[in-house]
Enzyme design. Sequence first.
Site, mmCIF file in Angstrom:
data_model
loop_
_atom_site.group_PDB
_atom_site.id
_atom_site.type_symbol
_atom_site.label_atom_id
_atom_site.label_comp_id
_atom_site.label_asym_id
_atom_site.label_seq_id
_atom_site.Cartn_x
_atom_site.Cartn_y
_atom_site.Cartn_z
ATOM 1 N N ASP A 2 0.531 -1.206 0.126
ATOM 2 C CA ASP A 2 0.051 0.097 0.098
ATOM 3 C C ASP A 2 0.829 1.300 0.067
ATOM 4 O O ASP A 2 1.924 1.142 0.353
ATOM 5 C CB ASP A 2 -0.919 0.074 1.235
ATOM 6 C CG ASP A 2 -2.087 -0.867 1.009
ATOM 7 O OD1 ASP A 2 -2.162 -1.586 0.107
ATOM 8 O OD2 ASP A 2 -3.024 -0.865 1.960
ATOM 9 N N ASP A 3 0.225 2.313 -0.386
ATOM 10 C CA ASP A 3 0.774 3.712 -0.044
ATOM 11 C C ASP A 3 1.843 4.236 -1.231
ATOM 12 O O ASP A 3 2.271 5.376 -0.973
ATOM 13 C CB ASP A 3 1.321 4.032 1.196
ATOM 14 C CG ASP A 3 0.076 3.841 2.156
ATOM 15 O OD1 ASP A 3 -0.987 3.515 1.758
ATOM 16 O OD2 ASP A 3 0.204 3.917 3.490
ATOM 17 N N HIS A 10 3.669 -2.370 3.175
ATOM 18 C CA HIS A 10 3.654 -1.146 2.742
ATOM 19 C C HIS A 10 4.929 -0.982 2.059
ATOM 20 O O HIS A 10 6.085 -1.518 2.314
ATOM 21 C CB HIS A 10 3.486 0.059 3.814
ATOM 22 C CG HIS A 10 2.036 0.103 4.511
ATOM 23 N ND1 HIS A 10 2.022 -1.223 5.547
ATOM 24 C CD2 HIS A 10 1.118 0.675 4.274
ATOM 25 C CE1 HIS A 10 0.573 -0.890 5.798
ATOM 26 N NE2 HIS A 10 0.066 -0.041 5.153
#
Lengths: 729, 112
Positions: free
Chosen positions: A113-114, A265
């Site tokens: 993610d991100d 992440h």
Amino acid sequence: MRLRQRGGLPAMTIYRGTPPPAEESTGALPAVRRRRRVGWGLLALVGLLLLGTVVLVAVYTDAGFTPDGSPSRPTEHGTVPAAVREGGPVLDLTGPRPRSHRMPDRTIALTFDDGPDPRWTPKILDVLAKHRARATFFVIGSEVARNPELARRITAAGHEIGGHTFTHPDLGTLPGWRRDMENTQAQWAIAYATGRSTALMRPPYSSFPDALTDRDYATARAVGSRGYLTVLDDLDSEDWKRPGADAIVRNSTPRGGAGAIVLLHDAGGDRQQTVAALDRLIPQLAERGYTFSTVGAALGAQVNPPAGGAEVWRGRALVWSVRAADAVLWLLWALLITAGGLIVVRTLILFGFAVRHARRRRAPAWTWGPPVTDPVTIVVPAYDEERNIAAAVRSLAGSAHPGVEVIVVDDASTDRTGEIVTGLGLGNVRLVRVPSGGKARALNTGTALARGDLVVMVDADTVVEPDSVHRLVQPFADPRVGAVAGNVKVGNRRGLLGRWQHIEYVIGFNLDRRLYDTFGCIPTIPGALGAFRRPALTGVGGLSDETLAEDTDLTMALHRAGWRVVYEESARAYTEAPATLGQLWKQRYRWSYGTMQAMWKHRRAVREPGRFGRGGLPFIALFTVLLPLLAPLIDLMAVYGFFFLDRTVTLIGWLAMLVVQVVTAVLAFRLDREPLRPLWTLPAQQVVYRQVMYLVLLHSALTALTGRRLRWQAMRRTGELATALDRGV
Amino acid sequence: MADELRPPGDRPEQAEPGRRRIGRARVGRAVGKARMPERAVTDVIRPETAAAAPVFVDPSGGRRRRVRRTAYAIGVLLLLILAAIWLSQLSGSTRAPEPRPCASGSAAGCRR
């Protein structure tokens, strides 16, 4: 006969010897040809719109990004169907009935993610490539806009890409249109960067299906209605807590042989642990018979079909706006830091040299040489100065210097200026009337009529102390000195504007002039009080009306002719400063435009030998033109920072700048032996002046660019000066 | 400049009763103040030989025209860009694509 009886020396009238220049209109009618002006207002509006968009884009793309791991949220989950809560992590709410999917046994979908993040995403991609594993990246649209090549690299390496909104907000708190915008713009950014669309979407701050709240479920249904599969996870590596690589590996390992979507992440902070954990996790799980798939592939669906042309184009517009906004903000910050640095450097230089200058001048042994007692001619150009002329001429005629004569050059006044001068009945005052020709010509006429070789020029709105003229000419004991600048102060200090200008004169002119004096590059002998050697004046051809700042022009010419120009701070004069903002604007407009003209006229001085051209002129250009043009950034960025960035830091930065200015002001006032009381208005003065000077400079620069003709404007007088000396201001 | 100037003659005035001694005339921007012709002082000064044109001033107006056109062109361009950005971002939203089954129906078929 009567004239002589009344006014001592006779009044003289000078007629124009040459015909007026052809462009002067000969009738009372104004010239018919009207020139169209540039609509700067409209253009400024476009500029403001642009700046507004930049700020909006910058604020939008940067706002509220806090990495996963959210603040407290409501926990009600009454409306979430049990089948969903107990089902798999991929929610398909596109149809009438909710469906959820799970990873097949012994299948891992690693999800990141991100990102994309320029530092960590490449490292993660390298580890994945090393182990020939595929993964799914849930990217933030604004990060894709900033790193499109990384997004391209993700899809090119065969990984899947999913949306994680454009700016990472908590979607449940947003109205429908904003939520739609977040997903749509993430879609467009991905389309531009990779050429693909995505059916996958992971809401920020989401976790397991059984942790879905009512609000989350409503969000999932809303995005489902727009065609997205909501991808939650089975295992949270908790790498955002940075628990160490061991813990991340442990958290990411499924129990038994079940398949899992693992949350990791690749951005949002230091991801060293994630990279290290990944390098161990993949071989460990592979050894236990796990395969690494992507979310879509594991479900048997192609979730990244090619994007449509319209989406790519909108993505292009979006990415370019984000880039442009980032670039503009970066530039503004860079300029702000440059301006701040210049101000600090300037303050340090001022401190060092102004104090030294004052010490040297105050030393008991200081002398210019033998006392100068040669006769002095004071030239006072006057145009419609009936209010101040009497006070000015009386103070000048009464100067304590042997052989002072005053020549008032009446530049075709339409009021009683001339009559007042003759009416004073002073024996050493002469009145000369000249046809309307401007200040420069009036001064040249006065100089031509001077009896002595020392010429002092004083504005008609200025009064002097009795010994000012005597002190002013003392530097001529040094034969190399061609001109002397006096210490001009504001005579009308009542009201805010008067006080502000008083502060400005003491700091801006007097402290600066000490510095310039030290370096031998005083840019301006103020028209209000300056002394010249007549040979120096005639040597450079007198004053010229090529510029509106004839005093600056003349001073620069004297420098170039090799004369020394010095500052005599003990020769004080009190001048009438503009009493309204409108007049101040006009005066400053004329000054700054005139200074630009003078600098441009003498631009070749930089290639001539001598301190002035090599050092002085660039120095003046830097500090009188460039710095004021940058200075309003201090306030602009303070406002921006206060609303959108760290308030405390912004406030401290802005106050630090103010402290620098207060300290400078206190120093200037102490050196000039002025009471510090008016300094309470300094903070407001600084803020207002920065904006006014910026606008004035911009206006002047535009006038210079367009080549419009700007003329002298007469000032409306208050006549307060008559009592200035008595009041002891 | 100085050599063209002769100091005024120190002539005493002989005022005749009932006649103005000083006349004024406006010629364009110039205002002449003169004694009446019959008693005019003859001192004449040429305050300026042919004056150089003021710095920056462009009497033809050509530069202003060019600046105006350039500024307007840039302004219009910026407006168009701004309009394009705002319209492209605020008009309409895009649905997610329909996930297509992989060619072979198996996971491997989706590997690109």
